[in-house]
Structure formats: C-alpha cells, structure tokens
Design a protein around this motif. Structure first.
Motif, mmCIF file in Angstrom:
data_model
loop_
_atom_site.group_PDB
_atom_site.id
_atom_site.type_symbol
_atom_site.label_atom_id
_atom_site.label_comp_id
_atom_site.label_asym_id
_atom_site.label_seq_id
_atom_site.Cartn_x
_atom_site.Cartn_y
_atom_site.Cartn_z
ATOM 1 N N LEU A 174 -1.917 -5.445 7.709
ATOM 2 C CA LEU A 174 -1.475 -4.197 7.105
ATOM 3 C C LEU A 174 -2.015 -4.110 5.687
ATOM 4 N N ASN A 175 -2.732 -3.024 5.414
ATOM 5 C CA ASN A 175 -3.151 -2.737 4.049
ATOM 6 C C ASN A 175 -1.969 -2.074 3.333
ATOM 7 N N ILE A 176 -1.591 -2.603 2.177
ATOM 8 C CA ILE A 176 -0.455 -2.071 1.436
ATOM 9 C C ILE A 176 -1.002 -1.258 0.258
ATOM 10 N N GLY A 177 -0.808 0.061 0.317
ATOM 11 C CA GLY A 177 -1.372 0.940 -0.699
ATOM 12 C C GLY A 177 -0.383 1.335 -1.769
ATOM 13 N N SER A 178 0.670 2.060 -1.394
ATOM 14 C CA SER A 178 1.678 2.460 -2.375
ATOM 15 C C SER A 178 3.017 2.633 -1.690
ATOM 16 N N MET A 179 4.092 2.380 -2.437
ATOM 17 C CA MET A 179 5.459 2.618 -1.988
ATOM 18 C C MET A 179 6.195 3.275 -3.145
ATOM 19 N N ALA A 180 6.598 4.518 -2.942
ATOM 20 C CA ALA A 180 7.155 5.312 -4.034
ATOM 21 C C ALA A 180 8.485 4.756 -4.525
ATOM 22 N N HIS A 181 8.695 4.915 -5.825
ATOM 23 C CA HIS A 181 9.957 4.499 -6.430
ATOM 24 C C HIS A 181 11.028 5.528 -6.149
ATOM 25 N N SER A 182 12.245 5.055 -5.904
ATOM 26 C CA SER A 182 13.399 5.935 -5.724
ATOM 27 C C SER A 182 14.647 5.178 -6.152
ATOM 28 N N ALA A 183 15.774 5.853 -6.150
ATOM 29 C CA ALA A 183 17.019 5.239 -6.604
ATOM 30 C C ALA A 183 17.314 3.961 -5.839
ATOM 31 N N GLY A 184 17.663 2.921 -6.566
ATOM 32 C CA GLY A 184 18.010 1.648 -5.955
ATOM 33 C C GLY A 184 16.850 0.706 -5.740
ATOM 34 N N PHE A 215 -7.956 1.839 21.640
ATOM 35 C CA PHE A 215 -8.400 2.102 20.284
ATOM 36 C C PHE A 215 -8.979 0.839 19.643
ATOM 37 N N GLU A 216 -9.938 1.034 18.761
ATOM 38 C CA GLU A 216 -10.307 -0.010 17.809
ATOM 39 C C GLU A 216 -9.598 0.344 16.510
ATOM 40 N N TYR A 217 -8.716 -0.541 16.059
ATOM 41 C CA TYR A 217 -7.936 -0.263 14.853
ATOM 42 C C TYR A 217 -8.731 -0.749 13.642
ATOM 43 N N VAL A 218 -9.316 0.197 12.909
ATOM 44 C CA VAL A 218 -10.179 -0.178 11.791
ATOM 45 C C VAL A 218 -9.386 -0.362 10.501
ATOM 46 N N LEU A 219 -8.184 0.201 10.430
ATOM 47 C CA LEU A 219 -7.319 0.015 9.263
ATOM 48 C C LEU A 219 -5.923 0.494 9.621
ATOM 49 N N ALA A 220 -4.907 -0.268 9.195
ATOM 50 C CA ALA A 220 -3.517 0.174 9.272
ATOM 51 C C ALA A 220 -2.936 0.025 7.870
ATOM 52 N N ARG A 221 -2.401 1.109 7.327
ATOM 53 C CA ARG A 221 -2.029 1.142 5.917
ATOM 54 C C ARG A 221 -0.608 1.668 5.742
ATOM 55 N N ILE A 222 0.141 1.043 4.847
ATOM 56 C CA ILE A 222 1.440 1.559 4.422
ATOM 57 C C ILE A 222 1.229 2.262 3.094
ATOM 58 N N ASP A 223 1.539 3.563 3.070
ATOM 59 C CA ASP A 223 1.283 4.363 1.874
ATOM 60 C C ASP A 223 2.236 5.551 1.898
ATOM 61 N N SER A 224 3.152 5.607 0.952
ATOM 62 C CA SER A 224 4.141 6.684 0.939
ATOM 63 C C SER A 224 3.494 8.047 0.736
#
Length: 325
Positions: A257-267, A155-164
C-alpha cells in the motif's frame, strides 16, 4: 537528463515551477527564469545562460515559455541559434505541459523529442465547464487509446494507495505517468453513495485512463473475476486504511500500500505534514502489517520513502500523551 528552463514575464514561471514541484515532486536540472518590470532583454538572457550552465547536460535543453514572440522567447531563440540540432522551445506554457515534460524525461533523452511529445497534453489541458461549451473534436482529432490487452485474466494492480484526497493532481499526473494504469478505481462505500463526488472523480481522470468509483464489496467481486480483466492495469485508491483492510480481507490481492495522505480531523494526531491518525487508524495499520502488507510512504514517486513503523510509533506516543492530559 534534459535540462528545462521555465521562462515568463513576471513571476508566472516561478509559480508554475512551485506548482509542478507540489504535484510531481522536486526536480533536478529545472530552472525558472523571470523578466521583471525593472529588467530588460539582457537580464533575461543572462539568467538563461546561468541556468544552462548549472545543468548536468548542457547539450539537451528545453525552454518552456509563456508567450511566443515576447522578450523571454526572443532571448531563448537567440541562444537556440547555436544549438538548433539539440535544443527546443515550446511557447504557451501551462501546468499540464510542464508536468508532461517532467514525466517525459524519465524515458526520453532528447529535448526535441520531449518538445514534440508534450504539445497534445498541453492542448488537452484546456477544457471548458459546462461541457456543452467545449468545441467538438473533428473526426481527424487524435484519439488517445488506453493500453489494454485482450487476453483473459485478472487485473494487474500497478498501485494501491491510501489518500484522503483520492484522485487529485499528484495521482492523475505523477503516479499515473509512473505506473501507467488503464483504470483508476476509487474503492469507497461513502464515495459510491455520493453522486457529486463520483462525477467529479470520473471527470478528473487523465487522458487515456478511465476512472470508476465502486463500493468495497463490488471491488472484491471484480478482483475475483478471472474472465474479463486481462490486460487491465488498475490503480486503486482508498480513502481510509479501514477501507483498504476490508478490501484485502475480502480477497483483493494486494501486497503493498502506497500511503499518500490522511487528513487531520478532531481526535487525530499528526506525526508528519501529511498523515494524521486516531487509535483506530493505528490499529488498522497494525492489522494490515500482520497480514504481510508492506507500506510505501511517499506523496509522489520522486520522494524518498519514509519509515511507517517510526511514523506509527510517534503517532501512538502523541495519542498517549494527548490522553494523559
């Protein structure tokens, strides 16, 4: 850059302008023009002339208008008379059309070229659920082919993203238009076990791109296959930094790693509008950093990059303060 005017009866143009900005990022040389109930043709024309005068390039203007033959269309058409060689009007405005127009400005410098290009995307944005109600395309319909080569390789990895949120509008439009993947791969054990989420993700892929959901162990196996994936351009989506770390430790060869969103939760604490962390998240990002992974923190390509170290420091301070209480 081609200037774009979004014009409508009522506030539709302003709403679609806001939606486009949420998905594709803030845009220069774009104006929304509305015809309100207490206004007439002269008011719309004046607004359009003011919008054009604000553009950097007044020789290339594209009007995206809600309704063919309505007052906004008629006034744009009057203005077009003196610029038939360069300006263009497209009626039937919808959100896929607007986003495609934004993306097209990155590579096209002609309003008329963009107008021709965005028609198919606007049509393809109209779909029906359940699928059996969708009219069948004839054999003469346009088939969008993915950009896949035949050579062996990885593969050619064109983007790797963390996004909930995984595969949503910003990924399917703004990022896909920027990095041009042929495959979007959601890498998640949890999602792979969820038949409904898997089905929704595979159906959300943009035209010409295939979407898949695979467990982390399967992604590691795919990354090591050097026989079948040459020419495939992969956009990887991780729901959590922990999933990304497992994949990288297993041998998926990512550098950023592209960091997009990480959802809020308890704690969790939330040091900015879109990222929330607990202690495990912070520790995981530190482990990723120790492995040499770089972080590209932004929701859409047009956003400025944020400093991940500063975000993590603030999150740690907020957690420490929370634990002291």
């Amino acid at each position: 850059m081609v200037g774009i005017i979004l014009a409508s009866h009522g506030g539709f143009a302003e709403g679609i302008f806001q939606s486009g900005s949420m998905i594709f990022g803030e845009q220069e040389n774009v104006k929304a023009v509305t015809l309100m109930p207490n206004e007439g043709p002269d008011d719309v024309r004046r607004k359009m002339e003011e919008a054009v005068s604000s553009f950097d390039n007044q020789d290339e203007v594209l009007f995206l208008i809600d309704l063919w033959g309505g007052t906004p269309f008629n006034q744009a058409n009057n203005l077009l008379e003196k610029h038939k060689d360069t300006w263009a009007i497209v009626a039937g405005m919808n959100l896929p059309m607007v986003i495609e127009a934004y993306a097209s400005r990155l590579s096209m410098e002609s309003a008329q070229e963009i107008a021709t290009h965005i028609i198919e995307t606007a049509k393809d944005g109209v779909k029906i659920k359940p699928e059996e109600l969708q009219p069948q395309k004839t054999s003469e319909s346009v088939v969008v082919k993915s950009n896949v080569g035949g050579r062996p390789g990885k593969f050619e990895y064109v983007l790797a993203r963390i996004d909930s949120r995984l595969l949503h509008g910003q990924v399917a439009t703004a990022w896909s238009k920027t990095v041009n993947p042929t495959r979007i791969i959601v890498v998640s054990d949890n999602v792979a076990r969820d038949e409904l989420r898997t089905k929704m993700i595979t159906q959300a892929a943009p035209n010409g791109v295939k979407a898949h959901v695979v467990p982390i162990a399967q992604m590691i196996k795919l990354a090591k296959d050097d026989q079948h994936f040459g020419g495939q351009k992969a956009l990887l989506l991780f729901e959590t930094p922990q999933d990304a770390l497992k994949a990288i430790e297993g041998g998926v060869p990512l550098e950023t790693l592209n960091i997009g969103s990480m959802a809020h939760s308890a704690g969790k604490v939330q040091p900015n509008k879109v990222l929330a962390f607990n202690q495990d998240d912070i520790d995981t990002y530190k482990k990723l950093e120790e492995k040499g992974i770089k972080f590209d923190v932004r929701k859409v390509p047009s956003d400025g990059k944020e400093n991940m170290d500063g975000i993590l420091r603030k999150a740690q301070e907020m957690l420490n303060e929370k634990n002291r209480k």
